[in-house]
Design a protein around this motif. Structure first.
Motif, PDB file in Angstrom:
ATOM      1  N   HIS A  64      93.192  74.877  65.707  1.00 31.94           N
ATOM      2  CA  HIS A  64      93.324  73.573  65.043  1.00 31.94           C
ATOM      3  C   HIS A  64      93.513  72.416  66.023  1.00 31.94           C
ATOM      4  N   ILE A 108      87.510  79.336  65.601  1.00 32.27           N
ATOM      5  CA  ILE A 108      88.277  79.170  64.364  1.00 32.27           C
ATOM      6  C   ILE A 108      88.609  80.554  63.810  1.00 32.27           C
ATOM      7  N   HIS A 110      88.807  81.948  61.070  1.00 30.91           N
ATOM      8  CA  HIS A 110      87.967  82.528  60.021  1.00 30.91           C
ATOM      9  C   HIS A 110      86.536  82.790  60.479  1.00 30.91           C
ATOM     10  N   ASP A 129      96.888  79.918  56.346  1.00 32.04           N
ATOM     11  CA  ASP A 129      95.781  78.965  56.254  1.00 32.04           C
ATOM     12  C   ASP A 129      95.038  79.214  54.952  1.00 32.04           C
ATOM     13  N   HIS A 131      92.097  78.673  53.924  1.00 31.17           N
ATOM     14  CA  HIS A 131      90.703  79.144  53.934  1.00 31.17           C
ATOM     15  C   HIS A 131      90.541  80.603  54.351  1.00 31.17           C
ATOM     16  N   SER A 347      83.183  73.576  61.430  1.00 30.82           N
ATOM     17  CA  SER A 347      84.279  74.067  60.567  1.00 30.82           C
ATOM     18  C   SER A 347      84.104  75.528  60.160  1.00 30.82           C
ATOM     19  N   CYS A 348      85.164  76.063  59.539  1.00 31.23           N
ATOM     20  CA  CYS A 348      85.111  77.455  59.091  1.00 31.23           C
ATOM     21  C   CYS A 348      84.191  77.605  57.882  1.00 31.23           C
ATOM     22  N   CYS A 408      88.518  73.624  65.231  1.00 29.48           N
ATOM     23  CA  CYS A 408      88.485  72.995  63.902  1.00 29.48           C
ATOM     24  C   CYS A 408      87.967  71.568  63.983  1.00 29.48           C
ATOM     25  N   CYS A 411      87.095  68.594  61.229  1.00 31.19           N
ATOM     26  CA  CYS A 411      87.379  69.027  59.860  1.00 31.19           C
ATOM     27  C   CYS A 411      88.686  68.405  59.399  1.00 31.19           C
ATOM     28  N   LEU A 412      89.671  68.349  60.316  1.00 31.70           N
ATOM     29  CA  LEU A 412      90.928  67.686  59.954  1.00 31.70           C
ATOM     30  C   LEU A 412      91.494  66.833  61.064  1.00 31.70           C
ATOM     31  N   ASN A 430      85.107  71.383  54.262  1.00 32.48           N
ATOM     32  CA  ASN A 430      85.398  71.780  52.878  1.00 32.48           C
ATOM     33  C   ASN A 430      86.269  70.808  52.092  1.00 32.48           C
ATOM     34  N   ARG A 436      91.618  62.846  55.288  1.00 31.03           N
ATOM     35  CA  ARG A 436      91.458  64.171  55.872  1.00 31.03           C
ATOM     36  C   ARG A 436      90.884  64.121  57.300  1.00 31.03           C
TER      37      ARG A 436
END
Ligand code: SF4
Lengths: 469, 200
Positions: A64, A108, A110, A129, A131, A347-348, A408, A411-412, A430, A436
């Motif tokens: 992250h 990541i 995932h 997490d 996801h 991203s995942c 990540c 994504c965030l 997502n 975000r």
């Protein structure tokens, strides 16, 4: 025995005890750990003087907070660095397997879990997490947990659980060319709403799901949490087994054969009862684009920004008005007329090799539109290496995309990859929640092909038009 | 953990639907290594302007809501990320009970891990309670929320209730099942040996 769903079967197989208070103790086979949601869990163990029950069932990696540029030089941001260092110290102290920041396999959680063969059908997998639902693509019961539960799993290898309800989603028909799992996921959430799956485990079935690759199934299960579900599931089949065969942590030889025999039983029985059933016909679906600050606010590329006056209730109208104000959009605006200043591919949800191939096919021989900043961030070091072996990095770089190191990222935006206030972004991630991707930033969720199409045209465009050209 | 029995306090109405955990505590505050100190950052993006000044129109910046210990909210509260920083931030601010028509799963569980009580009530009940002047009382033993002339019963799973009433440590509770866990592990190693991770 009564007919059972896939979820019922995995549940039954992991039941350790039913307690007098009605809760069940469920065994956890696999645990993914990252730097953001684990420090307080390790601290809790330490304070209580508890050992970590089975360190070898954990795979840990920092994702992250990590920089996606010049990583070799270390992490500039002090708070990010401290968190990564805390993870490194904790995994060392407790003997937990760890993929170092500069390792080719870092990425990541995932993305890493499946590609290492850590994710297996029929297992239970948790991670601090939401996801974590991604891993359900393999027919694993995988769900996100809070930090207190992370500590609980570390200490006991179990979690007290209540059984969720069974929900079956059938995707009927064949997805049109140029559409993928992301469009399925967004269309579903648009249909059921972000709380539509609350209290349920969703099993995805139907011909359009069977036709998906493992990457696509992961995208779909990844977003089941956006529909409120505890987990998503796809029953394993030959596509699953082919993907897993030979992965570093997957069983080998005789053990592989034994596993395979069991995995073939992992499907919902013919007459199994589901509490809820949803069927969507996907044969005429068009590429999906979100217009609001919740994944459920979605339409297709031929659509327009809706008018809050048509909302079903006063509450809905107010939420929509608020969203349109935040997104700076006027009712009735054609989706194709919305202009972008940023594009994020990664991203995942969509940071795997197929996603990058899909985006590169659109970017090839084109240029990122003026005024657009476009980022491509591979989901893992292995994805990045594979993409480079296929020359995808050249395609992106020549088109004017930035080619980053895995994590990540935007994504965030816990690292430096953040959007400035007011910037509008087409993102393959997502969540389009307020703030975000950076305070005041505006996110539209799309597939990788649609993101690349937006990058090269500067506004939303039906990716199929660029494919025909 | 501190037990939860009966709580009387100011209730702040924040009646939006889908209040997500990104809104409750944004990412820049997830870099902490501890559980405490997040209260000042609760709802950061809507509570402060871009210069870090309080926005007077935000409910928690107004008297008497600065001292609220109850939050009234719309449906699907706590959706989004699994971050336990969300209940940590709420608790650190002083919130002990959240009243909403529905909650997202992971957030709901995270509340109980931290001695917070999420109460599911109909939107009509929440809207009624939001009009009450003065404090509300959340009475966990009898499962009722009272305020003014109003009183609403709520449902709660007995196991969840016990955790809060007694301030139970969940890990300690599970340790009572250690023999079951060991027996399961022995059985599983035999029946599904491929699940054991072997690094090749
Ligand atoms: S890529 Fe985004 S959604 Fe996925 S784990 Fe990272 S921050 Fe969470």
């Amino acid at each position: 025995m009564n007919p059972r769903t896939l979820y019922d079967k995995i549940w039954d197989e992991h039941l350790v005890a039913t307690r007098t208070d009605g809760t069940s103790l469920i065994y956890i086979d696999r645990h993914l750990v990252h730097e953001v949601t684990s420090p307080q869990a390790f601290e809790g163990l330490r304070e209580a003087g508890r050992p970590l029950r089975r360190p070898n069932t954990i795979l840990s990696v920092a994702d992250h907070n990590v920089p996606t540029i010049d990583r070799e030089k270390g992490i500039d941001d002090e708070t990010c660095r401290l968190q990564v260092e805390a993870l490194e110290a904790n995994v060392k102290a407790y003997g937990v397997p760890y993929l170092p920041l500069l390792d080719d396999c870092q990425g990541i959680v995932h993305v890493v879990g499946p590609e290492q063969g850590f994710t297996l059908p029929g297992t239970t997998i948790v991670c601090g997490d939401s996801h974590t639902s991604t891993h359900g693509a393999f027919g694993a019961l995988a769900f996100g947990i809070g930090t207190s539960e992370v500590e609980h799993v570390m200490a006991t290898q179990t979690l007290p659980q209540r059984k969720s309800r069974n929900l079956r989603v059938r995707f009927e028909g064949r997805l049109p060319r140029g559409l993928g799992a992301k469009d399925l996921a967004l269309a579903l959430i648009g249909h059921i709403g972000t709380a539509g799956g609350t209290g349920h485990v969703m099993e995805f079935t139907g011909p359009a799901v069977r036709a998906l690759s493992m990457e696509g199934r992961m995208t779909l299960c990844n977003m089941s949490i956006e529909g409120g579900a505890r987990s998503g599931l796809v029953a394993p089949d030959e596509t699953t087994f082919t993907y897993l065969h030979g992965r570093p942590l997957a069983p080998k030889r005789a053990m592989w054969e034994a596993a395979l025999a069991h995995w073939r039983t992992l499907a919902s029985d013919e007459n199994a009862a589901f509490d809820t059933e949803i069927t969507l016909e996907v044969g005429s679906l068009a590429p999906q684009v979100t217009w609001g600050t919740s994944p459920q606010w979605v339409t297709d590329i031929a659509g327009r920004v809706p008018d809050p006056e048509t909302a079903a209730s006063t509450d809905d109208r107010q939420s929509m008005l608020r969203a349109l104000e935040y997104m700076d959009l006027r009712p009735g605006t054609p989706i194709e007329a919305i202009e972008l200043q940023a594009v994020f591919i990664g991203s995942c949800t969509n940071g795997r090799i197929e996603d990058l191939r899909e985006a590169a096919a659109v970017a090839r021989g084109r240029k990122v539109a003026q005024g657009v900043r476009a980022l491509v961030v591979a989901g893992s070091g292995l994805v990045k290496r594979q993409a480079e072996a296929e020359g995808l990095d050249r395609i992106f770089l020549e088109a004017g995309f930035e080619w980053r190191q895995p994590g990540c990222s935007m994504c965030l935006g816990m690292n430096d990859d953040r959007l400035a206030e007011g910037v509008r972004c087409a993102s393959t991630s997502n969540r389009n929640f307020e703030g975000r991707q950076g305070r005041g930033s505006r996110t539209h969720l799309v597939s990788p092909g649609m993101a690349a199409a937006a990058a090269v045209t500067g506004h939303f465009t039906d990716v199929r038009r660029l494919m025909e050209a | 953990m501190e037990p939860f029995t009966t709580l009387t306090g100011i209730a702040a109405p924040l009646l939006r639907a889908n209040i997500d955990t990104d809104l409750i505590i944004p990412k820049q505050f997830l870099k902490t290594l501890v559980r405490s100190g997040l209260g000042q950052h609760l709802f950061h993006e809507v509570r402060y302007d871009s210069e870090g000044r309080e926005r007077p129109d935000f409910i928690l910046n107004q008297a008497p809501y600065r001292g609220a210990s109850i939050l009234l909210a719309g449906p699907n509260f706590g959706c989004g990320s699994s971050r336990e920083h969300a209940p940590w931030a709420l608790k650190d601010f002083g919130i002990r009970a959240i009243l909403a028509p529905s909650f997202a799963d992971i957030f709901y569980t995270n509340c109980f891990s931290n001695g917070l009580l999420p109460v599911a009530l109909s939107m009509a009940a929440i809207e009624t309670l939001a009009t009450v002047e003065g404090p509300l009382t959340v009475d966990l033993p009898v499962q009722r929320v009272r305020g003014g002339d109003h009183s609403f019963a709520f449902d709660l799973e007995p196991a969840r209730k016990a955790v809060l009433l007694e301030g139970l440590d969940e890990i300690r509770r599970t340790e009572a099942n250690l023999a079951d866990i060991a027996a399961y592990e022995t059985r599983r190693r035999k029946e599904a040996p491929w699940v054991e991770i072997r690094v090749h």
